[in-house]
Each structure stands twice: as structure tokens, then as C-alpha cells.
Design a protein around this motif. Structure first.
Motif, PDB file in Angstrom:
ATOM      1  N   UNK A   1     -50.448  -8.608 -31.469  1.00 49.92           N
ATOM      2  CA  UNK A   1     -50.984  -7.318 -31.911  1.00 49.92           C
ATOM      3  C   UNK A   1     -50.772  -6.265 -30.832  1.00 49.92           C
ATOM      4  N   UNK A   2     -50.263  -5.125 -31.232  1.00 47.43           N
ATOM      5  CA  UNK A   2     -50.034  -4.016 -30.310  1.00 47.43           C
ATOM      6  C   UNK A   2     -50.758  -2.770 -30.793  1.00 47.43           C
ATOM      7  N   UNK A   3     -50.927  -1.828 -29.883  1.00 48.27           N
ATOM      8  CA  UNK A   3     -51.445  -0.504 -30.221  1.00 48.27           C
ATOM      9  C   UNK A   3     -52.778  -0.554 -30.940  1.00 48.27           C
ATOM     10  N   UNK A   4     -52.863   0.166 -32.040  1.00 52.18           N
ATOM     11  CA  UNK A   4     -54.112   0.295 -32.778  1.00 52.18           C
ATOM     12  C   UNK A   4     -54.637  -1.048 -33.286  1.00 52.18           C
ATOM     13  N   UNK A   5     -53.764  -2.035 -33.444  1.00 52.44           N
ATOM     14  CA  UNK A   5     -54.214  -3.340 -33.928  1.00 52.44           C
ATOM     15  C   UNK A   5     -55.077  -4.078 -32.905  1.00 52.44           C
ATOM     16  N   UNK A   6     -54.975  -3.679 -31.639  1.00 51.41           N
ATOM     17  CA  UNK A   6     -55.741  -4.362 -30.595  1.00 51.41           C
ATOM     18  C   UNK A   6     -57.246  -4.135 -30.717  1.00 51.41           C
ATOM     19  N   UNK A   7     -57.655  -3.115 -31.435  1.00 47.92           N
ATOM     20  CA  UNK A   7     -59.084  -2.821 -31.550  1.00 47.92           C
ATOM     21  C   UNK A   7     -59.817  -3.808 -32.454  1.00 47.92           C
ATOM     22  N   UNK A   8     -59.094  -4.576 -33.261  1.00 50.42           N
ATOM     23  CA  UNK A   8     -59.729  -5.357 -34.312  1.00 50.42           C
ATOM     24  C   UNK A   8     -60.234  -6.726 -33.866  1.00 50.42           C
ATOM     25  N   UNK A   9     -59.681  -7.265 -32.803  1.00 54.55           N
ATOM     26  CA  UNK A   9     -60.140  -8.572 -32.346  1.00 54.55           C
ATOM     27  C   UNK A   9     -59.891  -8.719 -30.856  1.00 54.55           C
ATOM     28  N   UNK A  10     -60.599  -9.680 -30.268  1.00 55.94           N
ATOM     29  CA  UNK A  10     -60.543  -9.898 -28.832  1.00 55.94           C
ATOM     30  C   UNK A  10     -59.164 -10.372 -28.378  1.00 55.94           C
ATOM     31  N   UNK A  11     -58.652 -11.401 -29.048  1.00 52.91           N
ATOM     32  CA  UNK A  11     -57.347 -11.948 -28.668  1.00 52.91           C
ATOM     33  C   UNK A  11     -56.232 -11.019 -29.141  1.00 52.91           C
ATOM     34  N   UNK A  12     -55.131 -11.000 -28.399  1.00 57.98           N
ATOM     35  CA  UNK A  12     -54.010 -10.133 -28.804  1.00 57.98           C
ATOM     36  C   UNK A  12     -53.000 -10.874 -29.673  1.00 57.98           C
ATOM     37  N   UNK A  13     -53.321 -12.124 -30.037  1.00 55.43           N
ATOM     38  CA  UNK A  13     -52.456 -12.884 -30.945  1.00 55.43           C
ATOM     39  C   UNK A  13     -53.299 -13.403 -32.095  1.00 55.43           C
ATOM     40  N   UNK A  14     -52.785 -13.252 -33.304  1.00 57.84           N
ATOM     41  CA  UNK A  14     -53.438 -13.769 -34.505  1.00 57.84           C
ATOM     42  C   UNK A  14     -52.573 -14.887 -35.072  1.00 57.84           C
ATOM     43  N   UNK A  15     -53.148 -16.081 -35.210  1.00 55.49           N
ATOM     44  CA  UNK A  15     -52.444 -17.185 -35.870  1.00 55.49           C
ATOM     45  C   UNK A  15     -52.804 -17.141 -37.348  1.00 55.49           C
ATOM     46  N   UNK A  16     -51.783 -17.186 -38.178  1.00 54.74           N
ATOM     47  CA  UNK A  16     -51.978 -16.956 -39.607  1.00 54.74           C
ATOM     48  C   UNK A  16     -51.125 -17.930 -40.407  1.00 54.74           C
ATOM     49  N   UNK A  17     -51.692 -18.468 -41.482  1.00 52.05           N
ATOM     50  CA  UNK A  17     -50.911 -19.302 -42.394  1.00 52.05           C
ATOM     51  C   UNK A  17     -50.347 -18.414 -43.495  1.00 52.05           C
ATOM     52  N   UNK A  18     -49.042 -18.492 -43.685  1.00 55.93           N
ATOM     53  CA  UNK A  18     -48.364 -17.709 -44.724  1.00 55.93           C
ATOM     54  C   UNK A  18     -47.971 -18.675 -45.829  1.00 55.93           C
ATOM     55  N   UNK A  19     -48.489 -18.466 -47.047  1.00 55.61           N
ATOM     56  CA  UNK A  19     -48.187 -19.388 -48.144  1.00 55.61           C
ATOM     57  C   UNK A  19     -46.700 -19.392 -48.486  1.00 55.61           C
ATOM     58  N   UNK A  20     -46.210 -20.549 -48.923  1.00 55.37           N
ATOM     59  CA  UNK A  20     -44.844 -20.620 -49.432  1.00 55.37           C
ATOM     60  C   UNK A  20     -44.763 -19.810 -50.720  1.00 55.37           C
TER      61      UNK A  20
END
Length: 91
Positions: free
Chosen positions: A8-27
Motif C-alpha cells: 500500500x502506498x500514499x493515501x492507502x497507508x492511512x487504512x491499516x497499520x501494516x503496509x502490505x495487505x494479503x488477500x485471497x483472489x477468487x478464481x
């Protein structure tokens, strides 16, 4: 599904503590997920987890690897590592 790590960069950094979001993307029905599918999954996650998130921010942001900006139809990188880069404000 495919697991991706989104830095996460820029404005996205305000939303959570960690700067990386692990996400499952459905097939998808057509097979492998694309960058557009990552964008949809991120938007769904953000709407339910991030207070004050505005979908317009993601719509105007780019998804990228360390080397290049990605098109919606691009395949997800094999290592599953992406970055979301909001527009640079100012002017």
C-alpha cells in the motif's frame, strides 16, 4: 483462489497499520484471475474493513509490479506481489 500481497502506498497507508495487505483472489470462470479481479477483491475487502475508504480512490489508482504498471487484463505476477499506487495529488 490465489493469494496476493498488495503493498500500500500514499493515501492507502492511512487504512491499516501494516503496509502490505494479503488477500485471497477468487478464481474466475475463465481460469486464472487477472489484475481486474485483484482490483475487485481489494475493493470488496476495503469496503468492509477500512473506515472512510472511498471506492473512487481505488478506481483512480494503478496496480503495478516493481517493474511496471499493469493493465486490467494483465495476469497476476507469479509471485503474487503487487502494489497499489494512488494518483499523486498536488498541483
Amino acid at each position: 483462489s490465489m493469494r496476493v500481497s498488495i503493498r500500500l502506498f500514499g493515501a492507502f497507508r492511512q487504512f491499516q497499520e501494516r503496509d502490505v495487505l494479503d488477500l485471497d483472489v477468487p478464481d474466475t470462470e475463465t481460469g486464472s484471475a487477472t489484475v481486474a479481479d485483484v482490483r475487485r477483491a481489494l475493493d470488496t475487502y476495503a469496503l468492509s474493513h477500512w473506515r472512510s475508504y472511498n471506492a473512487g480512490l481505488l478506481r483512480s489508482s494503478a496496480l503495478a509490479t516493481e517493474d511496471e504498471f499493469l493493465r486490467p487484463t494483465s495476469a497476476i505476477p507469479a509471485d503474487g506481489r503487487l502494489a497499489v499506487i494512488p494518483p499523486v495529488s498536488g498541483g
